[in-house]
Design a protein around this motif. Structure first.
Motif, PDB file in Angstrom:
ATOM      1  N   THR A   1       0.843  -1.202   0.000  1.00 22.36           N
ATOM      2  CA  THR A   1       0.000   0.000   0.000  1.00 22.36           C
ATOM      3  C   THR A   1       0.877   1.250   0.000  1.00 22.36           C
ATOM      4  OG1 THR A   1      -0.171   0.637   2.339  1.00 22.36           O
ATOM      5  CG2 THR A   1      -1.533  -1.215   1.638  1.00 22.36           C
ATOM      6  N   MET A   2       0.212   2.381  -0.236  1.00 23.84           N
ATOM      7  CA  MET A   2       0.883   3.675  -0.093  1.00 23.84           C
ATOM      8  C   MET A   2       0.351   4.406   1.142  1.00 23.84           C
ATOM      9  SD  MET A   2       1.763   4.863  -3.917  1.00 23.84           S
ATOM     10  CE  MET A   2       0.382   5.926  -4.140  1.00 23.84           C
ATOM     11  N   GLY A   3      -0.335   3.684   2.035  1.00 19.94           N
ATOM     12  CA  GLY A   3      -0.785   4.280   3.281  1.00 19.94           C
ATOM     13  C   GLY A   3      -2.053   5.105   3.141  1.00 19.94           C
TER      14      GLY A   3
ATOM     15  N   SER B   1       8.874   6.783  -7.728  1.00 18.81           N
ATOM     16  CA  SER B   1       9.167   6.509  -9.144  1.00 18.81           C
ATOM     17  C   SER B   1       7.913   6.286  -9.983  1.00 18.81           C
ATOM     18  CB  SER B   1      10.116   5.320  -9.272  1.00 18.81           C
ATOM     19  OG  SER B   1       9.430   4.114  -9.094  1.00 18.81           O
ATOM     20  N   GLN B   2       6.738   6.160  -9.359  1.00 18.52           N
ATOM     21  CA  GLN B   2       5.521   5.989 -10.161  1.00 18.52           C
ATOM     22  C   GLN B   2       4.803   7.317 -10.405  1.00 18.52           C
ATOM     23  OE1 GLN B   2       4.000   3.142  -7.227  1.00 18.52           O
ATOM     24  NE2 GLN B   2       2.028   4.149  -7.296  1.00 18.52           N
ATOM     25  N   PHE B   3       5.347   8.396  -9.860  1.00 21.86           N
ATOM     26  CA  PHE B   3       4.765   9.731 -10.045  1.00 21.86           C
ATOM     27  C   PHE B   3       5.626  10.515 -11.026  1.00 21.86           C
ATOM     28  CE2 PHE B   3       3.235   8.395  -5.951  1.00 21.86           C
ATOM     29  CZ  PHE B   3       1.993   9.002  -5.781  1.00 21.86           C
ATOM     30  N   ALA B   4       5.018  11.099 -12.046  1.00 16.33           N
ATOM     31  CA  ALA B   4       5.728  12.056 -12.892  1.00 16.33           C
ATOM     32  C   ALA B   4       5.861  13.366 -12.103  1.00 16.33           C
ATOM     33  CB  ALA B   4       4.950  12.295 -14.182  1.00 16.33           C
TER      34      ALA B   4
ATOM     35  N   SER C   1      -1.939   8.505 -19.757  1.00 15.73           N
ATOM     36  CA  SER C   1      -1.791   9.838 -19.152  1.00 15.73           C
ATOM     37  C   SER C   1      -0.803   9.853 -17.992  1.00 15.73           C
ATOM     38  CB  SER C   1      -3.149  10.365 -18.686  1.00 15.73           C
ATOM     39  OG  SER C   1      -3.748   9.429 -17.837  1.00 15.73           O
ATOM     40  N   ARG C   2      -0.349   8.660 -17.548  1.00 19.99           N
ATOM     41  CA  ARG C   2       0.659   8.618 -16.477  1.00 19.99           C
ATOM     42  C   ARG C   2       1.879   7.874 -17.025  1.00 19.99           C
ATOM     43  NH1 ARG C   2      -1.441   7.264 -10.588  1.00 19.99           N
ATOM     44  NH2 ARG C   2       0.516   8.345 -10.176  1.00 19.99           N
ATOM     45  N   PRO C   3       2.751   8.585 -17.734  1.00 19.34           N
ATOM     46  CA  PRO C   3       3.766   7.929 -18.552  1.00 19.34           C
ATOM     47  C   PRO C   3       4.789   7.093 -17.792  1.00 19.34           C
ATOM     48  CG  PRO C   3       4.109  10.305 -18.487  1.00 19.34           C
ATOM     49  CD  PRO C   3       2.786  10.053 -17.846  1.00 19.34           C
ATOM     50  N   VAL C   4       5.032   7.403 -16.516  1.00 21.87           N
ATOM     51  CA  VAL C   4       6.025   6.601 -15.785  1.00 21.87           C
ATOM     52  C   VAL C   4       5.368   5.697 -14.742  1.00 21.87           C
ATOM     53  CG1 VAL C   4       7.910   8.254 -16.094  1.00 21.87           C
ATOM     54  CG2 VAL C   4       6.424   8.445 -14.082  1.00 21.87           C
ATOM     55  N   PHE C   5       4.048   5.730 -14.687  1.00 22.96           N
ATOM     56  CA  PHE C   5       3.355   5.080 -13.579  1.00 22.96           C
ATOM     57  C   PHE C   5       3.649   3.577 -13.498  1.00 22.96           C
ATOM     58  CE2 PHE C   5      -0.707   3.171 -11.982  1.00 22.96           C
ATOM     59  CZ  PHE C   5      -0.486   3.480 -10.659  1.00 22.96           C
ATOM     60  N   PHE C   6       3.412   2.861 -14.577  1.00 18.39           N
ATOM     61  CA  PHE C   6       3.515   1.395 -14.469  1.00 18.39           C
ATOM     62  C   PHE C   6       4.958   0.911 -14.426  1.00 18.39           C
ATOM     63  CE2 PHE C   6      -0.930   1.734 -15.941  1.00 18.39           C
ATOM     64  CZ  PHE C   6      -1.502   1.138 -14.831  1.00 18.39           C
TER      65      PHE C   6
ATOM     66  N   LYS D   1      -8.761  -4.820  -7.089  1.00 19.34           N
ATOM     67  CA  LYS D   1      -9.216  -4.664  -8.482  1.00 19.34           C
ATOM     68  C   LYS D   1      -9.615  -3.226  -8.781  1.00 19.34           C
ATOM     69  CE  LYS D   1     -11.047  -9.322  -9.201  1.00 19.34           C
ATOM     70  NZ  LYS D   1     -12.223 -10.028  -9.772  1.00 19.34           N
ATOM     71  N   LYS D   2      -9.646  -2.351  -7.775  1.00 20.78           N
ATOM     72  CA  LYS D   2      -9.902  -0.938  -8.081  1.00 20.78           C
ATOM     73  C   LYS D   2      -8.836  -0.434  -9.054  1.00 20.78           C
ATOM     74  CE  LYS D   2      -8.620   2.431  -5.939  1.00 20.78           C
ATOM     75  NZ  LYS D   2      -7.801   3.640  -6.046  1.00 20.78           N
ATOM     76  N   ASP D   3      -7.605  -0.866  -8.807  1.00 18.16           N
ATOM     77  CA  ASP D   3      -6.499  -0.543  -9.721  1.00 18.16           C
ATOM     78  C   ASP D   3      -6.350  -1.738 -10.673  1.00 18.16           C
ATOM     79  OD1 ASP D   3      -5.025   2.013  -8.368  1.00 18.16           O
ATOM     80  OD2 ASP D   3      -5.973   0.735  -6.884  1.00 18.16           O
ATOM     81  N   TYR D   4      -7.329  -1.866 -11.569  1.00 16.46           N
ATOM     82  CA  TYR D   4      -7.475  -3.097 -12.350  1.00 16.46           C
ATOM     83  C   TYR D   4      -6.264  -3.355 -13.236  1.00 16.46           C
ATOM     84  CZ  TYR D   4     -10.221  -6.778 -14.558  1.00 16.46           C
ATOM     85  OH  TYR D   4     -10.684  -7.997 -14.982  1.00 16.46           O
ATOM     86  N   GLN D   5      -5.832  -2.306 -13.949  1.00 19.20           N
ATOM     87  CA  GLN D   5      -4.697  -2.464 -14.867  1.00 19.20           C
ATOM     88  C   GLN D   5      -3.446  -2.821 -14.075  1.00 19.20           C
ATOM     89  OE1 GLN D   5      -3.861   1.127 -16.997  1.00 19.20           O
ATOM     90  NE2 GLN D   5      -2.595   0.122 -18.558  1.00 19.20           N
ATOM     91  N   GLN D   6      -3.281  -2.199 -12.900  1.00 19.27           N
ATOM     92  CA  GLN D   6      -2.128  -2.496 -12.048  1.00 19.27           C
ATOM     93  C   GLN D   6      -2.124  -3.975 -11.664  1.00 19.27           C
ATOM     94  OE1 GLN D   6      -0.591   0.069  -8.698  1.00 19.27           O
ATOM     95  NE2 GLN D   6      -1.853  -1.279  -7.469  1.00 19.27           N
ATOM     96  N   TRP D   7      -3.289  -4.491 -11.246  1.00 20.17           N
ATOM     97  CA  TRP D   7      -3.390  -5.896 -10.842  1.00 20.17           C
ATOM     98  C   TRP D   7      -3.027  -6.821 -12.015  1.00 20.17           C
ATOM     99  CZ3 TRP D   7      -8.304  -8.790 -11.997  1.00 20.17           C
ATOM    100  CH2 TRP D   7      -8.227 -10.124 -11.609  1.00 20.17           C
TER     101      TRP D   7
ATOM    102  N   SER E   1      -7.653   6.564  -1.373  1.00 19.00           N
ATOM    103  CA  SER E   1      -7.002   7.513  -0.460  1.00 19.00           C
ATOM    104  C   SER E   1      -7.197   8.941  -0.945  1.00 19.00           C
ATOM    105  CB  SER E   1      -5.507   7.211  -0.362  1.00 19.00           C
ATOM    106  OG  SER E   1      -5.318   5.890   0.064  1.00 19.00           O
ATOM    107  N   ARG E   2      -7.194   9.140  -2.270  1.00 23.66           N
ATOM    108  CA  ARG E   2      -7.310  10.498  -2.811  1.00 23.66           C
ATOM    109  C   ARG E   2      -8.709  11.103  -2.622  1.00 23.66           C
ATOM    110  NH1 ARG E   2      -3.749   8.108  -6.796  1.00 23.66           N
ATOM    111  NH2 ARG E   2      -1.865   9.332  -7.108  1.00 23.66           N
ATOM    112  N   ASN E   3      -9.704  10.306  -2.240  1.00 22.33           N
ATOM    113  CA  ASN E   3     -11.054  10.868  -2.029  1.00 22.33           C
ATOM    114  C   ASN E   3     -11.027  11.988  -0.991  1.00 22.33           C
ATOM    115  OD1 ASN E   3     -12.007   9.008  -3.824  1.00 22.33           O
ATOM    116  ND2 ASN E   3     -13.082   7.726  -2.314  1.00 22.33           N
TER     117      ASN E   3
END
Ligand SMILES: Nc1ncnc2c1ncn2[C@@H]1O[C@H](COP(=O)(O)OP(=O)(O)OP(=O)(O)O)[C@@H](O)[C@H]1O
Ligand SMILES: CC(C)(CO)[C@@H](O)C(=O)[O-]
Ligand code: BAL
Length: 317
Positions: free
Chosen positions: A36-38, A69-72, A154-159, A182-188, A220-222
């Protein structure tokens, strides 16, 4: 079943984390990692419950680390919410977490070379909040096709950052099982592919999305949404549910039509659409017709907050 865990041990050092895991495994336990990122919420705690439900004696480790490193540089690393004390209280109250891995840093930062620190290395396609010149971190994992669409556009360095930090966590914690939402489906899906392609000895479990009572996917961003923005953001889950109903009621629905409806609902609510895509569940390849199991994925901005959500549709092909 897990033995009651009590207060989790907080581990900050990589070597100590690896030694702890190895002791657990030597005692016959299955080590289960929840990355997690907390700023934890019920979505994270559902991953903890699923981790504790892994059969046999388990040692559950939750990692809390905001991975630069996952944040531009244009993204929200600086404002990413955190509350370590609150997180530790929540994790302790589950009685299911044995250790919390909270490293101050996971990367080799390196020394500055001719003032080039914090710049992307020459020839790099994109840079993150980590880039270092000199002898800093420069090894990346790319899941080359899966990283490109959806959030990757739209998040070029994210994955690149996610795959790399998850591989680092796997090397440090050496888990037998790791839980992803699965909220972060592509990540999973991308982590599953990385594990398959690189032969990591880790079983990946994807866990269902946990929502607020009114349908908003927990995130978390909510916390950064104003009450008005939060109200408008309900259009995401509402449009996804309507889309699923439409797809289930009409065989072979055209994706374009369903996507247009979602875009219209989000835009009318005051959202700014990043993407709406209908893709195959495992390959994430876009489909023209909903005639097989698919997932509808959405990213949209409400105010300064970019939210993602999705819904699986289990149509048999
Ligand atoms: N509502 C949710 N339901 C299920 N799993 C979730 C939910 N929210 C987050 N997770 C999962 O928790 C793990 C850690 O996610 P993270 O710490 O980034 O939280 P987040 O709420 O997704 O934050 P963000 O605001 O960055 O989207 C990921 O595997 C993520 O998919
Ligand atoms: C998997 C992860 C912990 C990697 O930093 C992060 O992307 C997240 O919390 O989803
Ligand atoms: N849950 C994904 C982490 C991120 O958006 O950076």
């Amino acid at each position: 079943m897990a033995a009651a865990a009590g207060e989790p041990e907080v581990i900050r050092d990589k070597a100590a984390m690896r030694a702890w895991s190895r002791r657990q495994r030597a005692e016959g336990k299955t080590v289960v990692l929840v990355p997690t990122m907390g700023f934890l919420h019920e979505g994270h705690l559902s991953l903890v419950s699923a981790a504790a439900a892994v059969p046999g004696p388990v040692a559950v480790v939750v990692s809390i680390y905001v991975n630069p490193s996952q944040f531009a540089p244009t993204e929200d690393l600086a404002t990413y919410p955190s509350d370590l004390a609150g997180d530790l209280r929540k994790l302790a109250s589950t009685g299911a977490v044995h250790a919390v891995f909270n490293p101050p840093d996971l990367y080799h930062r390196g020394a500055a070379v001719s003032g080039r620190r914090a710049e992307a290395p020459a020839g790099a396609a994109a840079s993150s909040c980590l880039e270092a010149g000199g002898d800093g971190h420069e090894t990346w994992i790319r899941v080359e096709r899966l990283e490109k669409g959806l959030c990757g556009a739209s998040r070029p360095v994210f994955f690149r950052g996610v795959a790399t930090v998850v591989a680092k966590l796997f090397n440090v914690v050496e888990p037998d099982v790791a839980m992803f939402g699965k909220k972060d489906y592509q990540q999973w899906r991308l982590i599953c592919r990385m594990v398959r392609d690189l032969d990591f000895a880790v079983e990946i479990i994807g866990s269902e999305i946990v929502r607020e009572a009114d349908g908003l996917a927990m995130s978390s961003r909510n916390v950064h949404l104003s009450p008005e923005e939060r109200e408008k953001a309900l259009s995401i889950s509402r449009s996804l549910l309507n889309a699923r109903t439409a797809a289930l009621n009409n065989s072979n629905s055209a994706s374009e039509h369903i996507k247009d409806q979602i875009v219209q609902t989000l835009t009318e609510a005051g959202g700014r659409v990043d993407y709406v895509e209908i893709v195959e569940q495992e390959s994430l390849v876009p489909v023209e017709t909903i005639d097989r199991p698919v997932v509808i994925c959405v990213a949209a901005w409400f105010g300064k907050v970019r939210l993602i959500d999705n819904i699986e549709i289990h149509i048999q092909s």
